[in-house]
Design a protein around this motif. Structure first.
Motif, PDB file in Angstrom:
ATOM      1  N   GLY A 119      49.291  17.808  -9.726  1.00 19.63           N
ATOM      2  CA  GLY A 119      48.526  19.046  -9.836  1.00 19.63           C
ATOM      3  C   GLY A 119      47.370  19.090  -8.855  1.00 19.63           C
ATOM      4  O   GLY A 119      47.078  20.126  -8.260  1.00 19.63           O
ATOM      5  N   VAL A 128      48.904  18.797  -4.694  1.00 21.33           N
ATOM      6  CA  VAL A 128      50.030  19.517  -4.072  1.00 21.33           C
ATOM      7  C   VAL A 128      49.537  20.515  -3.019  1.00 21.33           C
ATOM      8  O   VAL A 128      50.157  20.698  -1.974  1.00 21.33           O
ATOM      9  N   ARG A 129      48.357  21.136  -3.277  1.00 19.20           N
ATOM     10  CA  ARG A 129      47.776  22.048  -2.275  1.00 19.20           C
ATOM     11  C   ARG A 129      47.249  21.272  -1.076  1.00 19.20           C
ATOM     12  O   ARG A 129      47.266  21.769   0.049  1.00 19.20           O
ATOM     13  N   PHE A 134      53.688  19.445  -0.029  1.00 22.76           N
ATOM     14  CA  PHE A 134      54.775  19.226  -0.980  1.00 22.76           C
ATOM     15  C   PHE A 134      55.426  17.850  -0.835  1.00 22.76           C
ATOM     16  O   PHE A 134      55.639  17.140  -1.810  1.00 22.76           O
ATOM     17  N   SER A 166      55.196  14.973  -3.694  1.00 25.99           N
ATOM     18  CA  SER A 166      56.405  14.682  -4.464  1.00 25.99           C
ATOM     19  C   SER A 166      56.748  13.211  -4.373  1.00 25.99           C
ATOM     20  O   SER A 166      57.115  12.588  -5.376  1.00 25.99           O
ATOM     21  N   THR A 202      62.507  12.908  -3.541  1.00 27.02           N
ATOM     22  CA  THR A 202      61.703  13.739  -2.647  1.00 27.02           C
ATOM     23  C   THR A 202      62.606  14.615  -1.786  1.00 27.02           C
ATOM     24  O   THR A 202      62.378  15.823  -1.650  1.00 27.02           O
ATOM     25  N   ALA A 214      65.707  15.441  -2.454  1.00 22.52           N
ATOM     26  CA  ALA A 214      66.413  16.397  -3.312  1.00 22.52           C
ATOM     27  C   ALA A 214      65.507  17.560  -3.690  1.00 22.52           C
ATOM     28  O   ALA A 214      65.906  18.734  -3.606  1.00 22.52           O
ATOM     29  N   SER A 215      64.255  17.262  -4.084  1.00 19.99           N
ATOM     30  CA  SER A 215      63.388  18.352  -4.543  1.00 19.99           C
ATOM     31  C   SER A 215      62.988  19.247  -3.374  1.00 19.99           C
ATOM     32  O   SER A 215      62.852  20.460  -3.539  1.00 19.99           O
ATOM     33  N   ILE A 250      66.024  21.437  -2.831  1.00 18.64           N
ATOM     34  CA  ILE A 250      66.262  22.409  -3.902  1.00 18.64           C
ATOM     35  C   ILE A 250      65.159  23.470  -3.917  1.00 18.64           C
ATOM     36  O   ILE A 250      65.432  24.668  -3.902  1.00 18.64           O
ATOM     37  N   PHE A 251      63.905  23.024  -3.934  1.00 21.55           N
ATOM     38  CA  PHE A 251      62.828  23.973  -4.196  1.00 21.55           C
ATOM     39  C   PHE A 251      62.326  24.689  -2.935  1.00 21.55           C
ATOM     40  O   PHE A 251      62.067  25.876  -2.969  1.00 21.55           O
ATOM     41  N   LEU A 256      65.189  27.393  -2.798  1.00 18.95           N
ATOM     42  CA  LEU A 256      64.575  28.450  -3.591  1.00 18.95           C
ATOM     43  C   LEU A 256      63.393  29.109  -2.891  1.00 18.95           C
ATOM     44  O   LEU A 256      62.710  29.941  -3.466  1.00 18.95           O
ATOM     45  N   LEU A 281      60.435  28.237  -2.173  1.00 19.13           N
ATOM     46  CA  LEU A 281      59.137  28.091  -2.807  1.00 19.13           C
ATOM     47  C   LEU A 281      58.070  28.024  -1.716  1.00 19.13           C
ATOM     48  O   LEU A 281      58.195  27.249  -0.778  1.00 19.13           O
ATOM     49  N   ARG A 282      57.025  28.842  -1.861  1.00 17.38           N
ATOM     50  CA  ARG A 282      56.046  28.880  -0.779  1.00 17.38           C
ATOM     51  C   ARG A 282      54.927  27.861  -0.984  1.00 17.38           C
ATOM     52  O   ARG A 282      53.814  28.194  -1.339  1.00 17.38           O
ATOM     53  N   ILE A 283      55.267  26.602  -0.785  1.00 15.58           N
ATOM     54  CA  ILE A 283      54.267  25.533  -0.792  1.00 15.58           C
ATOM     55  C   ILE A 283      54.401  24.848   0.566  1.00 15.58           C
ATOM     56  O   ILE A 283      55.520  24.534   0.977  1.00 15.58           O
ATOM     57  N   LEU A 306      59.253  14.998 -12.189  1.00 13.98           N
ATOM     58  CA  LEU A 306      58.950  15.631 -10.909  1.00 13.98           C
ATOM     59  C   LEU A 306      59.365  17.102 -10.911  1.00 13.98           C
ATOM     60  O   LEU A 306      58.595  17.985 -10.539  1.00 13.98           O
ATOM     61  N   VAL A 363      49.765  22.371 -14.482  1.00 10.44           N
ATOM     62  CA  VAL A 363      50.316  21.023 -14.339  1.00 10.44           C
ATOM     63  C   VAL A 363      49.503  20.027 -15.160  1.00 10.44           C
ATOM     64  O   VAL A 363      50.064  19.171 -15.847  1.00 10.44           O
ATOM     65  N   TYR A 364      48.161  20.163 -15.129  1.00 11.47           N
ATOM     66  CA  TYR A 364      47.342  19.274 -15.956  1.00 11.47           C
ATOM     67  C   TYR A 364      47.716  19.435 -17.437  1.00 11.47           C
ATOM     68  O   TYR A 364      47.726  18.473 -18.195  1.00 11.47           O
TER      69      TYR A 364
END
Lengths: 147, 532
Positions: free
Chosen positions: A84, A87-88, A92, A96, A123, A125-126, A129-130, A134, A136-138, B397, B413-414
């Motif tokens: 949490g 990640v920013r 990513f 991960s 790592t 795989a995610s 996938i994401f 998908l 995901l905008r990270i 994860l 997440v927390y």
């Protein structure tokens, strides 16, 4: 004494909400204030908690908890908080990887090489996938790494 | 005729290519998580919820529903083949199903389970299509007072069916309602219990609670004592039941379907109750009682039909009243809301294509499940060889990523960590997480309708008793509470459930599956006698 502990948790949380709700204004039955409903429910939780404690004390059974996987508790909490928080900042991919590696270490049986392999695999795989699959905008790599 | 028109609309929606595809993905994933112990449909749906945001609403709901009833199927496969019920309503199936597998009759057992589930799923889907519209039109006349009483009734009933201490279940519900009050007050906008953190203004994220309580807490329990999972898989041959088998399973399938369809409507784990009740009924009326526990095919066909029928009809309260009867249904409520649809009686008139499409997709999903399960049984069993050391980091994860991607809020997440620990402690103390989750979802509704009803009645609380429908629900709620709490009635309830306990006394060379083998904790059978 699981009953006493469970009851204690209920009393504590219920009481805390009642105490907090008093600050929000109870209002009248016609226009209930924001504090009225939480106070009602908080009091219910606390009373039920007391009843559970009472029942536990009357029954007086001493059941042991069994093993607690302290290592897993600590590592998994750390891993989730790390995810949490970073990640920013880290992006990513590194986040991960570290989260997966930490989590893998929760098992007392794992060997380091296995842990690294599992973390690397997850790592990839995610990310596939994401982020690729998908959309995901990270950001993959974050500002802490100079991106 | 109207029903046929509606079903035609439903099938024309459900048979769109992308809907069939995601229905397939859903039942495939559902079967996989049903097979794997340690990861259940609740955690899976919670993780996949964010993924479905980019879909059309109907496609998203079709897929999520597929995961739910697919898991009912997958659980029975491992119950029969390796005596490990991946999904706990399948715990009964393991009794006779695994015994049949030991006698080399795994094929007929799997076939009986699949055929029974398919027939039950079909009948229950029709029941859903027939019963939902009239119920929804009744529900449309509900005012806030009725809704308040109904929600209260739903919450109370969920403890009447929960296993273990009713007091603890009640406390968990109330705690869930309490946690639901975090965030801005709907009427005044006052931020409540947010500790000056702007991120908490929107309230605690439901997915965080679900993932923490069902995912993290369950993983911690599994890590308490790690065992190597040994899968000794019986080879499957002669899939088709003999003529004698076919004759013997007709009755149990039909009775199981009826029981399951009726019990599935009840909030709070109706499908587990249904499979146990069906087993007890079949055993009592059978002429070959001594065969039960030693490989009676009736003991597989009945409970399997019952739990599948119940899985379908548990959509009735969701689609007609907006009330989730199961934690997965609570997640579906979240999915509806994200897509801008308020689940409840209006769905059927406002979104007919979605409503009937979802129902039709359930039948299609059942067909897909039969096709998936019987020929591919070997693949599912091979999945059990995935070591837990790979599985649980993946769950953590993916759960973290999935939750974060909901609203890019680190607090969500927390919250996973917080609720994981809270859930773990409470589960250790004998409190089930499912009632808390139901309370958390229904709590805001309870508050909103309570306050709205009081505003309309000008502060007169007697409105809940003077309006007849509301009064009936309140009376039912009180009755359910009395049944659950009063010790004398509780004893009588234990006697009723005693029939089930005799299951344990059946000489069985295989030790009964350990509770840890079940997936979600909410899926444990409710028949465990209350410890007092």
């Amino acid at each position: 004494m699981p009953d006493v502990l469970a009851g204690g948790i209920f009393v504590l949380i219920g009481g805390a909400f009642v105490w907090g709700a008093l600050g929000y204004g109870l209002g009248t039955p016609l226009r209930m204030g924001p504090g009225a409903f939480p106070m009602l429910v908080g009091a219910t939780v606390a009373v039920l908690g007391l009843a559970i404690i009472g029942k536990g004390l009357v029954a007086g059974e001493v059941t042991s908890f069994g093993a607690i996987p302290w290592r897993a508790v600590a590592v998994i909490v750390l891993a989730v908080l790390f995810f949490g928080f970073t990640v920013r900042r880290l992006g990513f991919v590194p986040t991960s990887a570290v989260t997966a590696l930490l989590t893998t270490l929760a098992s007392s049986r794992v060997r380091l090489l296995t842990a690294v392999a599992v973390a690397a695999g997850l790592t990839v795989a995610s990310t596939l996938i994401f982020v690729v699959g998908l959309q995901l905008r990270i950001p993959l790599w974050g500002p802490w790494l100079g991106f | 005729m109207e029903l046929l028109d509606n079903l035609a609309l439903g099938f024309s929606t459900a048979l769109l290519v992308q809907n069939v595809l995601y229905c397939f993905v859903g039942v495939l994933l559902g079967t996989a998580v049903g097979v794997l112990p340690g990861i259940g449909p609740t955690a899976t749906v919670a993780m996949l919820l964010p993924i479905t945001f980019s879909f059309e609403p109907v496609t998203a709901l079709i897929m999520l529903a597929g995961i739910y009833y697919g898991a009912q199927y997958g659980g029975s496969t491992t119950a029969i083949l390796i005596n490990l019920p991946g999904e706990s309503s399948a715990a009964v199936t393991a009794l006779d199903g695994h015994e049949m597998a030991r006698q080399g009759r795994a094929g007929p057992a799997l076939a009986a389970a699949a055929v029974g589930s398919f027939i039950a799923g079909t009948v229950a889907t029709v029941a859903l299509a027939v019963a939902a519209p009239p119920l929804a039109s009744v529900a449309l006349r509900f005012g806030p007072a009725e809704y308040f009483s109904l929600v209260l009734f739903g919450l109370i009933v969920s403890i009447a069916l929960a296993r273990g201490s009713a007091l603890k279940a009640l406390a968990m519900i109330a705690l869930g309602v309490l946690l639901g009050t975090v965030g801005q007050d709907i009427y005044t906008g006052t931020p409540r219990f947010v500790f000056d953190q702007r991120e908490l203004y929107g309230g605690i994220n439901f997915v965080s609670v679900a993932v923490g309580m069902f995912g993290v807490a369950e993983i911690l329990r599994n890590l308490e004592n790690e065992r190597t999972r040994t899968a000794i898989v019986s080879t499957v041959k002669n899939l088709w039941p003999t003529r004698e088998d076919r004759r013997r399973i007709v009755g149990p399938i039909l009775r199981g379907t009826g029981l399951g369809a009726a019990l599935g409507i009840l909030p709070g784990g109706g499908h587990v109750l249904a499979s146990f009740t069906s087993y007890a009924v079949e055993k009592r009326i059978s002429k070959r009682q001594q065969e039960f526990g030693r490989g009676a095919i009736e003991g597989v066909a009945g409970p399997e039909s019952a739990n599948n029928a119940a899985a379908q009809t548990s959509f009735i309260p969701l689609l007609t009243l907006g009330l989730p009867a199961h934690p997965v249904m609570a997640l579906m409520v979240g999915a509806f809301i994200v897509h801008g649809i308020t689940p409840g009686p209006n769905v059927i008139t406002d979104e007919p294509a979605l409503f009937w499409g979802l129902i039709a997709s359930m039948w299609i999903g059942n067909v897909l499940l039969v096709l998936l399960n019987l020929p591919l049984v070997g693949i599912w069993v091979r999945m059990l060889r995935i070591p837990y050391q790979v599985l649980f980091p993946m769950i953590i994860l993916f759960a973290a990523i999935g939750t974060y991607s909901l609203s890019f809020n680190a607090y969500d997440v927390y919250a996973i960590a917080f609720f994981g620990i809270l859930g773990y402690i409470l589960i250790k103390c004998g409190c089930e997480p499912a009632p808390l989750l139901l309370g958390f979802v229904l709590g805001p509704l309870l508050e909103e309708h309570l306050r709205r009803a009081l505003i309309i009645s000008r502060g007169d609380a007697s409105v809940f008793l003077t309006r007849p429908i509301s009064a009936v629900f309140l009376a039912l709620a009180v009755a359910a509470l009395v049944v659950a709490v009063l010790p004398t009635i509780r004893k009588r309830r234990e006697i009723v459930f005693a029939e089930d306990e005799s299951l344990d006394e059946i000489p069985n060379p295989v030790p009964p599956p350990s509770p840890r083998a079940h997936d979600d904790l909410d899926e444990l059978p409710p028949r465990v006698p209350p410890q007092r």
